[in-house]
Design an enzyme around this catalytic site. Structure first.
Site, mmCIF file in Angstrom:
data_model
loop_
_atom_site.group_PDB
_atom_site.id
_atom_site.type_symbol
_atom_site.label_atom_id
_atom_site.label_comp_id
_atom_site.label_asym_id
_atom_site.label_seq_id
_atom_site.Cartn_x
_atom_site.Cartn_y
_atom_site.Cartn_z
ATOM 1 N N ASP A 1 -7.126 -74.050 -24.171
ATOM 2 C CA ASP A 1 -7.111 -75.668 -23.773
ATOM 3 C C ASP A 1 -8.327 -76.136 -23.556
ATOM 4 O O ASP A 1 -8.900 -75.584 -22.681
ATOM 5 C CB ASP A 1 -5.862 -76.207 -22.861
ATOM 6 C CG ASP A 1 -6.306 -77.284 -22.518
ATOM 7 O OD1 ASP A 1 -7.071 -78.747 -23.092
ATOM 8 O OD2 ASP A 1 -5.872 -78.055 -21.366
ATOM 9 N N ASP B 1 -6.720 -80.917 -29.157
ATOM 10 C CA ASP B 1 -7.695 -79.572 -27.878
ATOM 11 C C ASP B 1 -6.961 -78.479 -27.728
ATOM 12 O O ASP B 1 -7.602 -78.198 -26.367
ATOM 13 C CB ASP B 1 -8.694 -80.457 -27.213
ATOM 14 C CG ASP B 1 -8.163 -81.287 -26.234
ATOM 15 O OD1 ASP B 1 -6.606 -81.069 -26.608
ATOM 16 O OD2 ASP B 1 -7.691 -80.971 -24.919
ATOM 17 N N GLU B 2 -5.972 -78.479 -28.240
ATOM 18 C CA GLU B 2 -4.989 -76.717 -28.083
ATOM 19 C C GLU B 2 -4.863 -76.312 -28.560
ATOM 20 O O GLU B 2 -4.000 -77.128 -29.855
ATOM 21 C CB GLU B 2 -3.943 -77.444 -27.171
ATOM 22 C CG GLU B 2 -4.641 -77.938 -25.523
ATOM 23 C CD GLU B 2 -2.864 -78.896 -24.710
ATOM 24 O OE1 GLU B 2 -1.969 -77.729 -25.111
ATOM 25 O OE2 GLU B 2 -2.961 -79.602 -25.311
HETATM 26 MG MG LIG Z 1 -7.821 -80.185 -23.024
#
Ligand SMILES: [Mg+2]
Lengths: 83, 411
Positions: free
Chosen positions: B11, B105-106
């Protein structure tokens, strides 16, 4: 403050293998600006045209300049004088 | 039994804000909030320095300023983040082909088969963190676990720039006192329903007899119980193997609330154009059009209409959306509109329309697509949109994926 410019400029750049481009200086309004640091770069597309954007420091300001790969043309997009 | 897998959940830390801080060094170590480009926009990401003041995702710019007067507000620039995300995914793929992009974003990585090549899970995680930091100057938090559920839990345990591992032997002790809301997939609503059954922790949920859970929650009862016990059998689905899209949709929050149906029709045309264009790019057509309306007080409803012929022309979609709208008597000004196309069919060969008028429409669509492909989105638009200064919502939804057709709607 960020000012949008969007004007064609002359740029001196180094091409590094395999496909990297690094702007070294650019001319704007009759002045030559030496790039002291490329802070970030990212690719995007404008329609079919590939564009590489650079956020660069020259003098006291931060500039965003764009390289239109297919047209082999550079543009000054914005100046940020907050830096 | 669960075979021994090693899953990473990675993350990025305050992703959009961190990218902007890299771009503009004067923002480094300052409170920064990335906000959308529309008039009624909210904070999409706040830097850790801003979070200290209580600035959170979803706040209005006004609220963020009130909490932190010296905050720097930066307008979102999707292309920076999508390109960065693609580069990060390429780093992940150097360590395993099994990379599932969970959001911009993961990602989940199944590194079970990579241990013999690259060493311990911790050392792989450390190398990935180092690569991302060297190439992009960004930090991330990595969770290591025997499945996706626990890996995600682990990545949240030490943020930012964290690295945390949950081993199978730690699971029971960890889950027992953990609040159910900490689990990925259990939202506030579900947590409230669970609380009505006297369940607050994963320990309580895991011990609850299955029959009570299935009576209350149906088929997901079993999954809830397993989750509470730290069990998750879902595989990491690599890029390109995601299930086919079930719908193509777009929605937008309007710059101001509107009541006038002719204004609404213009927004619907814009949305229909976005939906049609995406459907045509994916070579699918659909028979069901869904209109979503959200009122000023956030009351939201959807109405569907199904037609006999599968369509993907912008005007065809718009006509049906307009048809649905004409049957609605608006009770309040409208805040958000959405159009989606479902009941999708793949288009193999192009079928020629029987009627001259629809054939012409298809040709117009095809030419408009070509022009927009070549000169960029919005190079050519429908004339009736001109008086409206329309821009598609530039906020990327968490469902963004690097490429291909997607199951989840894009906001
Ligand atoms: Mg994040």
């Amino acid at each position: 403050m960020v000012s949008q410019i969007d004007m064609p400029i002359s740029v001196g750049a180094v091409f590094e293998p395999p496909d990297r481009v690094r702007p070294v200086w650019f001319m704007w309004q009759g002045r030559r600006y030496v790039v002291t640091k490329v802070t970030y770069t990212w690719g995007r597309r404008e329609g079919a045209c590939r564009v590489q954007d650079f956020s660069v420091i020259a003098g006291a300001n931060l500039y965003q300049i764009s390289f239109y790969r297919d047209a082999m043309a550079w543009r000054l997009m914005a100046v940020d004088d907050e830096g | 039994m669960e075979r021994d897998r090693i899953i990473l959940h990675i993350d990025m830390d305050a992703f959009f804000a961190s990218v902007e801080q890299r771009c503009r060094p004067y923002l480094m170590d300052k409170p920064v909030a990335v906000i959308g480009s529309g008039a009624r926009t909210v904070v999409t990401t706040a830097s850790y320095q801003a979070r200290k003041y209580g600035v959170k995702t979803g706040m209005t710019a006004y609220e963020a300023r009130k909490m932190c007067p010296m905050i720097h507000l930066v307008t979102v620039d999707n292309r920076k983040y999508t390109d960065t995300s693609c580069r990060i995914v390429k780093i992940f793929q150097m360590f395993t082909p099994l990379v599932e992009v969970f959001s911009i974003d993961e990602a989940f990585l199944d590194i079970t088969g990579s241990i013999s090549l690259f060493g311990s899970p911790e050392s792989i995680a450390g190398r990935i963190k180092a690569c991302i930091n060297k190439d992009l100057g960004l930090t991330c938090s990595v969770g290591i676990g025997p499945n996706k559920l626990l890996a995600k839990l682990a990545s949240g345990a030490k943020k930012p720039d964290g690295l945390f591992r949950i081993r199978p032997c730690d699971v029971q002790g960890l889950m027992d006192g953990l609040s159910v809301e900490e689990l990925c997939g259990i939202g506030t609503r579900l947590a409230i329903s669970l609380e009505h059954l006297g369940i607050k922790t994963c320990g309580q949920l895991g011990r609850m007899p299955l029959c009570i859970l299935t009576r209350r929650f149906g088929v997901i009862g079993e999954r809830l119980k397993a989750m509470a016990q730290g069990k998750d059998y879902s595989p990491v689905i690599p890029i390109g193997e995601e299930p086919e899209a079930k719908s193509v949709g777009h929605s937008m929050t309007l710059d101001r609330d509107i009541m006038d149906k002719s204004d609404i029709l213009c927004y619907l045309l814009h949305l229909s154009q976005m939906v049609g264009r995406r459907a045509r790019a994916y070579r699918v057509a659909g028979r069901t059009v869904t209109l979503t309306v959200r009122y000023a007080d956030f009351h939201t409803f959807t109405i569907q209409k199904t037609v006999s012929r599968a369509i993907n022309g912008s005007q065809d979609i718009w006509n049906i959306a307009a048809d649905i709208l004409s049957d609605i008597s608006l009770m309040q000004p409208v805040r958000l509109l959405g159009v989606s196309l479902s009941n999708l069919f793949p288009l193999r060969a192009r079928q020629l329309s029987l009627f001259e008028s629809s054939r012409r429409q298809e040709e117009v669509c095809a030419v408009m697509d070509k022009i927009n492909d070549r000169y960029g989105e919005g190079a050519i638009i429908w004339g009736m949109l001109l008086p409206y200064c329309l821009h598609g919502s530039r906020i990327i939804s968490p469902s963004w994926r690097p490429k291909g057709i997607r199951k989840v709607n894009v906001k």
